[in-house]
Design an enzyme around this catalytic site. Structure first.
Site, mmCIF file in Angstrom:
data_model
loop_
_atom_site.group_PDB
_atom_site.id
_atom_site.type_symbol
_atom_site.label_atom_id
_atom_site.label_comp_id
_atom_site.label_asym_id
_atom_site.label_seq_id
_atom_site.Cartn_x
_atom_site.Cartn_y
_atom_site.Cartn_z
ATOM 1 N N SER A 203 4.530 0.869 -11.897
ATOM 2 C CA SER A 203 5.306 1.545 -10.848
ATOM 3 C C SER A 203 6.246 2.563 -11.484
ATOM 4 C CB SER A 203 6.142 0.516 -10.078
ATOM 5 O OG SER A 203 7.054 1.157 -9.215
ATOM 6 N N TYR B 6 12.275 -6.276 -9.426
ATOM 7 C CA TYR B 6 11.038 -5.483 -9.359
ATOM 8 C C TYR B 6 10.938 -4.487 -10.526
ATOM 9 C CZ TYR B 6 7.257 -2.794 -7.231
ATOM 10 O OH TYR B 6 6.056 -2.165 -6.982
HETATM 11 N N1 LIG Z 1 3.849 -0.180 -2.097
HETATM 12 C C1 LIG Z 1 4.473 0.541 -3.013
HETATM 13 O O1 LIG Z 1 5.305 1.402 -2.726
HETATM 14 C C2 LIG Z 1 4.162 0.319 -4.473
HETATM 15 C C3 LIG Z 1 4.659 1.252 -5.407
HETATM 16 C C4 LIG Z 1 4.378 1.059 -6.745
HETATM 17 C C5 LIG Z 1 3.618 -0.010 -7.147
HETATM 18 N N2 LIG Z 1 3.133 -0.886 -6.212
HETATM 19 C C6 LIG Z 1 2.364 -2.027 -6.688
HETATM 20 O O2 LIG Z 1 1.050 -2.027 -6.162
HETATM 21 C C7 LIG Z 1 0.571 -3.377 -6.133
HETATM 22 C C8 LIG Z 1 0.020 -3.672 -4.757
HETATM 23 O O3 LIG Z 1 1.044 -3.516 -3.806
HETATM 24 P P1 LIG Z 1 0.772 -3.114 -2.279
HETATM 25 O O4 LIG Z 1 1.817 -2.138 -1.914
HETATM 26 O O5 LIG Z 1 -0.661 -2.788 -2.099
HETATM 27 O O6 LIG Z 1 1.199 -4.478 -1.583
HETATM 28 P P2 LIG Z 1 0.454 -5.401 -0.507
HETATM 29 O O7 LIG Z 1 1.503 -6.341 -0.048
HETATM 30 O O8 LIG Z 1 -0.287 -4.576 0.471
HETATM 31 O O9 LIG Z 1 -0.601 -6.182 -1.430
HETATM 32 C C9 LIG Z 1 -0.209 -7.149 -2.371
HETATM 33 C C10 LIG Z 1 -1.271 -8.218 -2.382
HETATM 34 O O10 LIG Z 1 -0.959 -9.174 -3.404
HETATM 35 C C11 LIG Z 1 -1.214 -10.468 -2.876
HETATM 36 N N3 LIG Z 1 -0.455 -11.462 -3.639
HETATM 37 C C12 LIG Z 1 0.894 -11.587 -3.771
HETATM 38 N N4 LIG Z 1 1.196 -12.640 -4.542
HETATM 39 C C13 LIG Z 1 0.008 -13.201 -4.912
HETATM 40 C C14 LIG Z 1 -0.348 -14.327 -5.693
HETATM 41 N N5 LIG Z 1 0.581 -15.120 -6.255
HETATM 42 N N6 LIG Z 1 -1.664 -14.607 -5.878
HETATM 43 C C15 LIG Z 1 -2.611 -13.818 -5.316
HETATM 44 N N7 LIG Z 1 -2.346 -12.745 -4.550
HETATM 45 C C16 LIG Z 1 -1.039 -12.458 -4.344
HETATM 46 C C17 LIG Z 1 -0.793 -10.378 -1.411
HETATM 47 O O11 LIG Z 1 -1.363 -11.419 -0.656
HETATM 48 C C18 LIG Z 1 -1.372 -8.993 -1.054
HETATM 49 O O12 LIG Z 1 -2.738 -9.096 -0.716
HETATM 50 C C19 LIG Z 1 1.762 -4.266 -6.521
HETATM 51 O O13 LIG Z 1 1.687 -4.561 -7.908
HETATM 52 C C20 LIG Z 1 2.936 -3.363 -6.265
HETATM 53 O O14 LIG Z 1 4.063 -3.708 -7.050
HETATM 54 C C21 LIG Z 1 3.371 -0.737 -4.881
#
Ligand SMILES: NC(=O)c1ccc[n+]([C@@H]2O[C@H](COP(=O)([O-])OP(=O)(O)OC[C@H]3O[C@@H](n4cnc5c(N)ncnc54)[C@H](O)[C@@H]3O)[C@@H](O)[C@H]2O)c1
Length: 266
Positions: A157, A171
């Site tokens: 991120s 985070y």
């Molecule tokens: N959304 C943003 O702005 C953003 C920005 C930078 C990085 N990210 C990163 O992208 C990645 C995905 O995020 P997203 O925004 O798609 O979120 P999201 O909530 O849509 O997806 C996250 C997924 O991880 C699963 N999950 C969480 N804990 C878990 C566990 N212990 N075991 C198995 N599955 C688990 C959830 O059920 C969900 O399906 C993350 O690493 C997040 O930090 C997101």
């Protein structure tokens, strides 16, 4: 000096082809994971999508298989449980014969002022992002070592590079650790021909960023920091995922690839 292989045009055209490869995408029912899995499937990979809730990943698997014609399997897994992760990797090997690509997109977020962050909530974020990423890399990495190589793509991120006044002491710390873990594994596993890279997105709207969506002031601050003038769409990451999963990136490792509309450029 060894004779240099001159690549055929056909080889160059096929650099991004993933036919016959098998990918695991954790968090495969989430926003990033779903579109990453769809991108890999569209370029020919068999894909295992994993997350904790069976009904959500089964729906994601059916959607991706229907759209791409690829073989897509849903496997439940809790990424912070070593036995669950190992069982998921073994199920992938049984189904498809190996693991060539791992994308670690599972994770949770939480925000509180640093002076008040409840330690259990802080630990939960660290566990899902750092321990979860490590366990998946370790288990899939062992299989890739046996196979003679592979591609690991962690999800970092912008927050892993830059502090933020909005309560990111869990985070941001976790993402910084994911970035360094990526570099560490890339150096340890180069000898096994495993490329380990990270994609570092800026913000995009998902359940993970619900707290920001609900805070108009914070939303404005986030937008003002993205030179491209908009938040990301999970589809913005597909190109980077396919590149880092394919032969096109065979000499790229330890890279933290910002896909952030210029957020970290200035
Ligand atoms: N959304 C943003 O702005 C953003 C920005 C930078 C990085 N990210 C990163 O992208 C990645 C995905 O995020 P997203 O925004 O798609 O979120 P999201 O909530 O849509 O997806 C996250 C997924 O991880 C699963 N999950 C969480 N804990 C878990 C566990 N212990 N075991 C198995 N599955 C688990 C959830 O059920 C969900 O399906 C993350 O690493 C997040 O930090 C997101």
């Amino acid at each position: 000096m060894a004779e240099r292989e001159i690549w055929s045009v056909e080889k160059i055209r096929n650099l991004f082809d993933l036919t016959g490869k098998t990918a695991i995408v954790t968090g495969g029912s989430g926003a990033f994971g779903h579109d990453a899995a769809k991108g890999l499937a569209a370029y020919g990979a068999n894909v295992v999508v994993t997350s904790r809730r069976a009904e959500k990943i089964e729906a994601a698997a059916a959607d991706i298989a229907g759209a791409t014609g690829a073989k897509v399997k849903a496997v439940s897994c809790d990424v912070i449980d070593p036995d669950s992760v190992e069982a998921m990797v073994q199920e992938t090997v049984t189904e498809f014969g190996g693991v060539d690509i791992l994308v670690t997109a599972a994770g949770e977020a939480d925000r509180h002022p640093a002076e008040e962050f409840p330690i259990d909530a802080w630990q939960k974020v660290m566990d899902s992002l750092v321990k979860g990423t490590y366990l998946c890399c370790q288990s899939a990495g062992r299989q890739m070592i046996k196979q003679g190589g592979g591609k690991i793509i962690t999800v970092g991120s912008v927050r892993g590079e830059l502090g933020h006044p909005g309560g990111y002491s869990a985070y941001g710390t976790a993402k910084g650790a994911v970035h360094l873990l990526t570099k560490q594994l890339s150096t340890e596993w180069a000898k096994y021909h495993i490329n380990v890279n990270s994609i570092a997105p800026c913000i995009f709207w998902t359940p993970l960023t619900q707290q920001v969506i609900e805070d108009p002031e914070l939303k404005k601050i986030f937008l003002s920091r993205i030179p491209w003038g908009r938040v990301a769409d999970p589809q913005d990451f597909i190109g980077a995922v396919v590149f880092l999963a394919s032969a096109a990136s065979d000499f790229v490792t330890g890279e933290i690839m910002a896909v952030d509309g210029g957020s970290t450029a200035g």
